[in-house]
Design a protein around this motif. Structure first.
Motif, PDB file in Angstrom:
ATOM      1  N   VAL A  74     -68.244 -88.740 -86.718  1.00  0.00           N
ATOM      2  CA  VAL A  74     -67.023 -88.995 -85.949  1.00  0.00           C
ATOM      3  C   VAL A  74     -65.860 -88.222 -86.539  1.00  0.00           C
ATOM      4  N   ALA A  75     -65.760 -88.207 -87.879  1.00  0.00           N
ATOM      5  CA  ALA A  75     -64.646 -87.499 -88.509  1.00  0.00           C
ATOM      6  C   ALA A  75     -64.700 -86.015 -88.164  1.00  0.00           C
ATOM      7  N   VAL A  76     -65.885 -85.400 -88.310  1.00  0.00           N
ATOM      8  CA  VAL A  76     -66.008 -83.968 -88.036  1.00  0.00           C
ATOM      9  C   VAL A  76     -65.807 -83.688 -86.545  1.00  0.00           C
ATOM     10  N   GLY A  77     -66.413 -84.516 -85.690  1.00  0.00           N
ATOM     11  CA  GLY A  77     -66.302 -84.305 -84.249  1.00  0.00           C
ATOM     12  C   GLY A  77     -64.870 -84.405 -83.765  1.00  0.00           C
ATOM     13  N   LEU A  78     -64.144 -85.420 -84.236  1.00  0.00           N
ATOM     14  CA  LEU A  78     -62.754 -85.563 -83.797  1.00  0.00           C
ATOM     15  C   LEU A  78     -61.911 -84.405 -84.311  1.00  0.00           C
ATOM     16  N   ALA A  79     -62.229 -83.906 -85.514  1.00  0.00           N
ATOM     17  CA  ALA A  79     -61.495 -82.746 -86.020  1.00  0.00           C
ATOM     18  C   ALA A  79     -61.731 -81.540 -85.115  1.00  0.00           C
ATOM     19  N   ILE A  80     -62.977 -81.355 -84.658  1.00  0.00           N
ATOM     20  CA  ILE A  80     -63.273 -80.243 -83.747  1.00  0.00           C
ATOM     21  C   ILE A  80     -62.495 -80.419 -82.444  1.00  0.00           C
ATOM     22  N   ILE A  81     -62.457 -81.670 -81.922  1.00  0.00           N
ATOM     23  CA  ILE A  81     -61.744 -81.904 -80.660  1.00  0.00           C
ATOM     24  C   ILE A  81     -60.255 -81.611 -80.826  1.00  0.00           C
ATOM     25  N   VAL A  82     -59.667 -82.034 -81.969  1.00  0.00           N
ATOM     26  CA  VAL A  82     -58.244 -81.762 -82.201  1.00  0.00           C
ATOM     27  C   VAL A  82     -57.999 -80.259 -82.270  1.00  0.00           C
ATOM     28  N   THR A  83     -58.912 -79.534 -82.937  1.00  0.00           N
ATOM     29  CA  THR A  83     -58.752 -78.080 -83.035  1.00  0.00           C
ATOM     30  C   THR A  83     -58.843 -77.423 -81.656  1.00  0.00           C
ATOM     31  N   ILE A  84     -59.814 -77.878 -80.837  1.00  0.00           N
ATOM     32  CA  ILE A  84     -59.935 -77.332 -79.483  1.00  0.00           C
ATOM     33  C   ILE A  84     -58.668 -77.629 -78.682  1.00  0.00           C
ATOM     34  N   PHE A  85     -58.143 -78.837 -78.854  1.00  0.00           N
ATOM     35  CA  PHE A  85     -56.940 -79.210 -78.105  1.00  0.00           C
ATOM     36  C   PHE A  85     -55.769 -78.314 -78.480  1.00  0.00           C
ATOM     37  N   ARG A  86     -55.687 -77.922 -79.746  1.00  0.00           N
ATOM     38  CA  ARG A  86     -54.593 -77.044 -80.175  1.00  0.00           C
ATOM     39  C   ARG A  86     -54.693 -75.677 -79.508  1.00  0.00           C
ATOM     40  N   HIS A  87     -55.941 -75.214 -79.283  1.00  0.00           N
ATOM     41  CA  HIS A  87     -56.113 -73.899 -78.667  1.00  0.00           C
ATOM     42  C   HIS A  87     -55.959 -73.952 -77.165  1.00  0.00           C
ATOM     43  N   LYS A  88     -56.514 -75.001 -76.528  1.00  0.00           N
ATOM     44  CA  LYS A  88     -56.648 -75.012 -75.074  1.00  0.00           C
ATOM     45  C   LYS A  88     -55.690 -75.967 -74.391  1.00  0.00           C
ATOM     46  N   GLU A  89     -54.992 -76.834 -75.155  1.00  0.00           N
ATOM     47  CA  GLU A  89     -54.131 -77.867 -74.576  1.00  0.00           C
ATOM     48  C   GLU A  89     -54.911 -78.785 -73.633  1.00  0.00           C
ATOM     49  N   SER A  90     -56.187 -78.979 -73.897  1.00  0.00           N
ATOM     50  CA  SER A  90     -57.016 -79.801 -73.020  1.00  0.00           C
ATOM     51  C   SER A  90     -58.273 -80.228 -73.786  1.00  0.00           C
ATOM     52  N   VAL A  91     -58.827 -81.384 -73.413  1.00  0.00           N
ATOM     53  CA  VAL A  91     -60.107 -81.767 -74.005  1.00  0.00           C
ATOM     54  C   VAL A  91     -61.202 -81.783 -72.940  1.00  0.00           C
ATOM     55  N   ASP A  92     -60.962 -81.052 -71.844  1.00  0.00           N
ATOM     56  CA  ASP A  92     -61.956 -80.965 -70.778  1.00  0.00           C
ATOM     57  C   ASP A  92     -63.072 -80.019 -71.221  1.00  0.00           C
ATOM     58  N   ILE A  93     -64.320 -80.534 -71.262  1.00  0.00           N
ATOM     59  CA  ILE A  93     -65.384 -79.694 -71.798  1.00  0.00           C
ATOM     60  C   ILE A  93     -65.719 -78.526 -70.882  1.00  0.00           C
ATOM     61  N   ASP A  94     -65.360 -78.605 -69.584  1.00  0.00           N
ATOM     62  CA  ASP A  94     -65.646 -77.465 -68.705  1.00  0.00           C
ATOM     63  C   ASP A  94     -64.754 -76.279 -69.021  1.00  0.00           C
ATOM     64  N   LYS A  95     -63.619 -76.544 -69.683  1.00  0.00           N
ATOM     65  CA  LYS A  95     -62.711 -75.435 -70.020  1.00  0.00           C
ATOM     66  C   LYS A  95     -63.054 -74.819 -71.368  1.00  0.00           C
ATOM     67  N   VAL A  96     -63.948 -75.443 -72.100  1.00  0.00           N
ATOM     68  CA  VAL A  96     -64.331 -74.911 -73.407  1.00  0.00           C
ATOM     69  C   VAL A  96     -65.567 -74.057 -73.213  1.00  0.00           C
ATOM     70  N   ASN A  97     -65.348 -72.766 -72.880  1.00  0.00           N
ATOM     71  CA  ASN A  97     -66.495 -71.901 -72.618  1.00  0.00           C
ATOM     72  C   ASN A  97     -66.505 -70.727 -73.579  1.00  0.00           C
ATOM     73  N   LEU A  98     -65.896 -70.938 -74.767  1.00  0.00           N
ATOM     74  CA  LEU A  98     -65.787 -69.893 -75.775  1.00  0.00           C
ATOM     75  C   LEU A  98     -67.155 -69.364 -76.197  1.00  0.00           C
ATOM     76  N   MET A  99     -68.140 -70.247 -76.304  1.00  0.00           N
ATOM     77  CA  MET A  99     -69.432 -69.859 -76.861  1.00  0.00           C
ATOM     78  C   MET A  99     -70.430 -69.465 -75.785  1.00  0.00           C
ATOM     79  N   LYS A 100     -70.014 -69.522 -74.475  1.00  0.00           N
ATOM     80  CA  LYS A 100     -70.896 -69.041 -73.421  1.00  0.00           C
ATOM     81  C   LYS A 100     -70.742 -67.543 -73.340  1.00  0.00           C
ATOM     82  N   TRP A 101     -71.806 -66.780 -73.494  1.00  0.00           N
ATOM     83  CA  TRP A 101     -71.800 -65.319 -73.547  1.00  0.00           C
ATOM     84  C   TRP A 101     -70.708 -64.860 -74.503  1.00  0.00           C
TER      85      TRP A 101
END
Lengths: 101, 177
Positions: A74-101
């Motif tokens: 939980v600690a690591v996962g929430l840290a990842i979510i906070v980091t994603i939120f800082r980059h994308k301003e969203s926690v919507d997983i459909d908008k997190v497509n950094l690692m697709k292709w």
């Protein structure tokens, strides 16, 4: 009618499937994470049930370790979510497509 | 008597678990998840696992859920997080997959229904009996778990830092020189 292991195991299976449905349908990363916690808890309930009815004390120790790993996860996962939120301003997983292709 | 308590607890647990995945607001989801965890703790007590029930309340309902709430309030989410922009196909397929898995689980439970049932051992869930097993047979995994938690703490701090660690070191050197 007596309370046997089947009752607890059925409840555990139901909770696990609710968790699966949450992971597959929701788009909010935090709610997906909560569904994963729900699935972990369903499995813990199975462990304690088998430990109680077999009877075997190892089941409860396994639950203890699952809780320790879940806390770390939980600690690591929430840290990842906070980091994603800082980059994308969203926690919507459909908008997190950094690692697709 | 016991069976009535089980049915009530199980129904509350299932209802609040469904609420977790259907509520629009993530805060409501967290609070319903806490309710589910409390119900599971009640079931642990019924199964004679008092120590695990206490751990469930302290670690899950306490620490982990507070962490969730903390992050939720930190992020200050805006916009649509609810069902309305999730496609019906996704909802249908998600629940169908979960239902199929449930079908398999129930079929397996029926074949495994002839499990030999032992009587309740009231000593098994106590702290002393639990500690005996944990610190004798599982001593090495216990120590490894503590290393895992340490690694998680360090990893989280490194991930959350706004500046990369290398840059931070350069800054310090720059100030000195």
């Amino acid at each position: 009618m007596t309370l046997g292991p089947g009752w607890y195991l059925t409840l555990s299976a139901l909770l696990f499937c609710i968790g699966i449905a949450g992971v597959l349908t929701r788009r909010n990363a935090l709610i997906i994470f909560m569904s994963i916690e729900l699935m972990l808890n369903a499995v813990n309930l199975s462990f304690v049930t088998f430990g109680r009815y077999l009877p075997d004390a190892n089941g409860q120790v396994f639950v203890f370790f699952i809780m320790a790993v879940a806390a770390a996860e939980v600690a690591v996962g929430l840290a990842i979510i906070v980091t994603i939120f800082r980059h994308k301003e969203s926690v919507d997983i459909d908008k997190v497509n950094l690692m697709k292709w | 008597m016991e069976i009535i308590l089980f049915i009530i607890t199980a129904l509350i647990a299932l209802a609040s678990a469904l609420m977790v995945i259907t509520r629009k607001s993530p805060i409501a989801s967290v609070l319903f998840l806490v309710l589910t965890f409390v119900c599971i703790a009640v079931l642990y007590v019924m199964l004679g696992a008092q120590f695990i029930a206490a751990m469930q309340i302290i670690v899950y309902a306490g620490a982990i859920m507070v962490l969730f709430l903390f992050v939720l309030m930190l992020l200050n989410l805006r916009g649509n997080q609810g069902w309305e922009n999730i496609s019906p196909a996704r909802i249908g397929l998600g629940f169908a997959a979960a239902g199929l898995l449930l079908l398999v689980a129930v079929a397996w439970l029926k074949t495994a229904g002839s499990m030999e049932v032992a009587g309740l051992d009231p000593e098994m869930g106590t702290v002393s009996a639990f500690g005996d097993v944990l610190f004798q047979r599982f001593l090495l995994p216990f120590e490894i778990a503590s290393v895992l938690l340490l690694g998680a703490i360090i990893g989280v701090v490194a991930m959350i830092k706004r500046k990369p660690l290398a840059e931070l070191g350069e800054d310090k050197e720059g100030k000195v020189s």
